[in-house]
Motif scaffolding. Structure first.
Motif, PDB file in Angstrom:
ATOM      1  N   GLU A 177      27.314  31.233  36.735  1.00 48.49           N
ATOM      2  CA  GLU A 177      27.957  31.532  35.465  1.00 48.49           C
ATOM      3  C   GLU A 177      27.495  32.866  34.892  1.00 48.49           C
ATOM      4  O   GLU A 177      28.292  33.624  34.318  1.00 48.49           O
ATOM      5  N   ILE A 178      26.214  33.170  35.022  1.00 47.42           N
ATOM      6  CA  ILE A 178      25.643  34.351  34.370  1.00 47.42           C
ATOM      7  C   ILE A 178      26.002  35.639  35.092  1.00 47.42           C
ATOM      8  O   ILE A 178      26.342  36.648  34.462  1.00 47.42           O
ATOM      9  N   ALA A 179      25.949  35.642  36.420  1.00 48.93           N
ATOM     10  CA  ALA A 179      26.157  36.886  37.171  1.00 48.93           C
ATOM     11  C   ALA A 179      27.514  37.534  36.885  1.00 48.93           C
ATOM     12  O   ALA A 179      27.570  38.752  36.648  1.00 48.93           O
ATOM     13  N   PRO A 180      28.621  36.792  36.879  1.00 50.07           N
ATOM     14  CA  PRO A 180      29.898  37.453  36.570  1.00 50.07           C
ATOM     15  C   PRO A 180      29.951  38.017  35.150  1.00 50.07           C
ATOM     16  O   PRO A 180      30.575  39.061  34.923  1.00 50.07           O
ATOM     17  N   THR A 193      26.247  44.006  23.297  1.00 47.87           N
ATOM     18  CA  THR A 193      25.297  42.927  23.560  1.00 47.87           C
ATOM     19  C   THR A 193      25.990  41.726  24.168  1.00 47.87           C
ATOM     20  O   THR A 193      27.032  41.270  23.676  1.00 47.87           O
ATOM     21  N   LEU A 194      25.399  41.216  25.245  1.00 46.40           N
ATOM     22  CA  LEU A 194      25.794  39.963  25.877  1.00 46.40           C
ATOM     23  C   LEU A 194      24.634  38.988  25.734  1.00 46.40           C
ATOM     24  O   LEU A 194      23.501  39.315  26.092  1.00 46.40           O
ATOM     25  N   ILE A 195      24.919  37.795  25.204  1.00 42.84           N
ATOM     26  CA  ILE A 195      23.891  36.766  25.025  1.00 42.84           C
ATOM     27  C   ILE A 195      24.237  35.585  25.912  1.00 42.84           C
ATOM     28  O   ILE A 195      25.308  34.981  25.773  1.00 42.84           O
ATOM     29  N   VAL A 196      23.354  35.257  26.856  1.00 46.34           N
ATOM     30  CA  VAL A 196      23.487  34.068  27.696  1.00 46.34           C
ATOM     31  C   VAL A 196      22.212  33.260  27.504  1.00 46.34           C
ATOM     32  O   VAL A 196      21.117  33.766  27.735  1.00 46.34           O
ATOM     33  N   LEU A 256      26.415  29.818  25.398  1.00 47.86           N
ATOM     34  CA  LEU A 256      25.357  28.809  25.426  1.00 47.86           C
ATOM     35  C   LEU A 256      25.571  27.935  26.656  1.00 47.86           C
ATOM     36  O   LEU A 256      26.670  27.407  26.875  1.00 47.86           O
ATOM     37  N   LEU A 257      24.518  27.773  27.448  1.00 48.00           N
ATOM     38  CA  LEU A 257      24.610  27.073  28.723  1.00 48.00           C
ATOM     39  C   LEU A 257      23.798  25.786  28.676  1.00 48.00           C
ATOM     40  O   LEU A 257      22.741  25.729  28.030  1.00 48.00           O
ATOM     41  N   ASP A 258      24.275  24.780  29.387  1.00 57.48           N
ATOM     42  CA  ASP A 258      23.618  23.478  29.396  1.00 57.48           C
ATOM     43  C   ASP A 258      22.467  23.483  30.400  1.00 57.48           C
ATOM     44  O   ASP A 258      22.545  22.901  31.491  1.00 57.48           O
ATOM     45  N   THR A 259      21.400  24.179  30.022  1.00 57.34           N
ATOM     46  CA  THR A 259      20.227  24.257  30.884  1.00 57.34           C
ATOM     47  C   THR A 259      19.020  24.631  30.027  1.00 57.34           C
ATOM     48  O   THR A 259      19.116  24.663  28.799  1.00 57.34           O
ATOM     49  N   GLY A 260      17.895  24.915  30.681  1.00 57.01           N
ATOM     50  CA  GLY A 260      16.665  25.164  29.958  1.00 57.01           C
ATOM     51  C   GLY A 260      16.296  26.637  29.874  1.00 57.01           C
ATOM     52  O   GLY A 260      17.165  27.514  29.870  1.00 57.01           O
ATOM     53  N   HIS A 261      14.995  26.891  29.823  1.00 60.94           N
ATOM     54  CA  HIS A 261      14.446  28.227  29.583  1.00 60.94           C
ATOM     55  C   HIS A 261      14.836  29.210  30.690  1.00 60.94           C
ATOM     56  O   HIS A 261      15.308  30.309  30.422  1.00 60.94           O
ATOM     57  N   PHE A 262      14.641  28.820  31.956  1.00 54.95           N
ATOM     58  CA  PHE A 262      14.925  29.691  33.099  1.00 54.95           C
ATOM     59  C   PHE A 262      16.381  29.495  33.536  1.00 54.95           C
ATOM     60  O   PHE A 262      16.667  28.967  34.614  1.00 54.95           O
ATOM     61  N   ALA A 263      17.299  29.960  32.708  1.00 53.46           N
ATOM     62  CA  ALA A 263      18.719  29.683  32.923  1.00 53.46           C
ATOM     63  C   ALA A 263      19.241  30.243  34.234  1.00 53.46           C
ATOM     64  O   ALA A 263      20.149  29.656  34.849  1.00 53.46           O
TER      65      ALA A 263
END
Length: 289
Positions: free
Chosen positions: A275-278, A231-234, A261-268
């Motif tokens: 950051e997420i794609a890699p 499991t990967l959680i972003v 945990l990323l400094d953004t909202g619902h639609f990260a």
């Protein structure tokens, strides 16, 4: 050289529902498969940039649910989360997918976890992006929404307020640290589909059925403990509906999960694709399936 995916845009019939989906065409025939399950009020188009970036090496498949995007359902289709999962289960079978990872976001979590309950042997891994499965992940606003019931005073009006352009846009903007990173295309296209005939009624029915997902949280958590999928959680930590506590809660049942945990909202993905794609690419490479 840049490696940009080739993408096919197709339809398949599933029990009378004409399901639209987009599918990358990777260079390897045995490339890992990632089923992308979108959220409300969006559709498979929310994954377009991720498909472009990752689809040359991995087979990314993103369908639209009934009531969303380009998918067309019969007039008598019953909109419930069980109904969405039934169609997605049939979709998986029509495409002959026997083993795949899932990317679950928002509504994609209750749809995807239903698939996992029914056929756990198919699930090779799990990417969770603001897809809640724990009571502590529900904000006060989410709890108020889930408590709405048909016929209660003001309930339908409360749901309809989310289906306006202002309501749709706010889901993208709330919790976002850098508003200039948000393209307006996302909420504009979402609103186009919400405004199609019959779509508001479909979304109201799903809103009133959302409590059925919370009632299944225990079952989904039991599946996670029993099967311990990689499991990967972003997670966008500024999500007004699903809080960061819901992201951390996964670690109780899958303690080896990777959490970001990323400094953004619902639609990260709208602001943090870089950051997420890699992270997703490395996760799929580790799965090797």
């Amino acid at each position: 050289m840049l490696s940009i995916a080739r993408t096919a845009h197709r339809h398949v019939d599933v029990n009378g529902v004409r399901v639209f989906y987009r599918e990358s065409l990777p260079e390897r025939e045995d490339a890992p498969v990632l089923l992308l399950l979108h959220g409300f009020p969006s559709a498979s188009h929310q994954f377009r940039r991720l498909v472009d970036v990752l689809g040359a090496r991995h087979r990314l498949i993103a369908p639209d649910y009934p009531g969303f995007g380009h998918t067309r359902a019969p007039d008598d289709f019953t909109y419930s989360f069980d109904g969405l999962a039934d169609v997605m289960e049939g979709f998986v079978e029509r495409l002959g997918l026997t083993r795949f990872a899932m990317y679950v976001f928002d509504f994609g979590a209750p749809v995807g976890f239903r698939l996992a309950e029914r056929r756990p042997e198919r699930i090779a891994g799990l990417v969770v992006q603001n897809g809640n499965a724990y009571a502590e992940g529900l904000s006060d606003a989410a709890r108020d929404f889930i408590a709405l019931r048909p016929g209660a005073p003001g309930a339908e009006e409360a749901v309809r307020s989310l289906l306006t352009l202002d309501g749709t846009r706010s889901q993208y903007e709330t919790g976002v640290a850098d508003p200039e990173a948000l393209a307006p295309d996302g909420w504009t296209l979402d609103q186009h589909f919400l405004d199609l005939p019959g779509r508001r009624e479909a979304q109201i029915a799903l809103a009133f059925d959302y409590h059925s997902n919370v009632e299944r949280y225990g079952r989904w958590q039991a599946w996670l403990r029993r099967c311990t999928p990689p499991t990967l959680i972003v997670w966008g930590a500024g999500d007004p509906f699903f809080t960061a506590s819901g992201a951390r809660a996964y670690l109780r049942d899958v303690p080896d999960a990777e959490l970001h945990l990323l400094d953004t909202g619902h639609f990260a993905l709208e602001t943090h694709l870089r950051e997420i794609a890699p992270l997703v690419a490395a996760f799929l490479d580790r799965l090797g399936a």
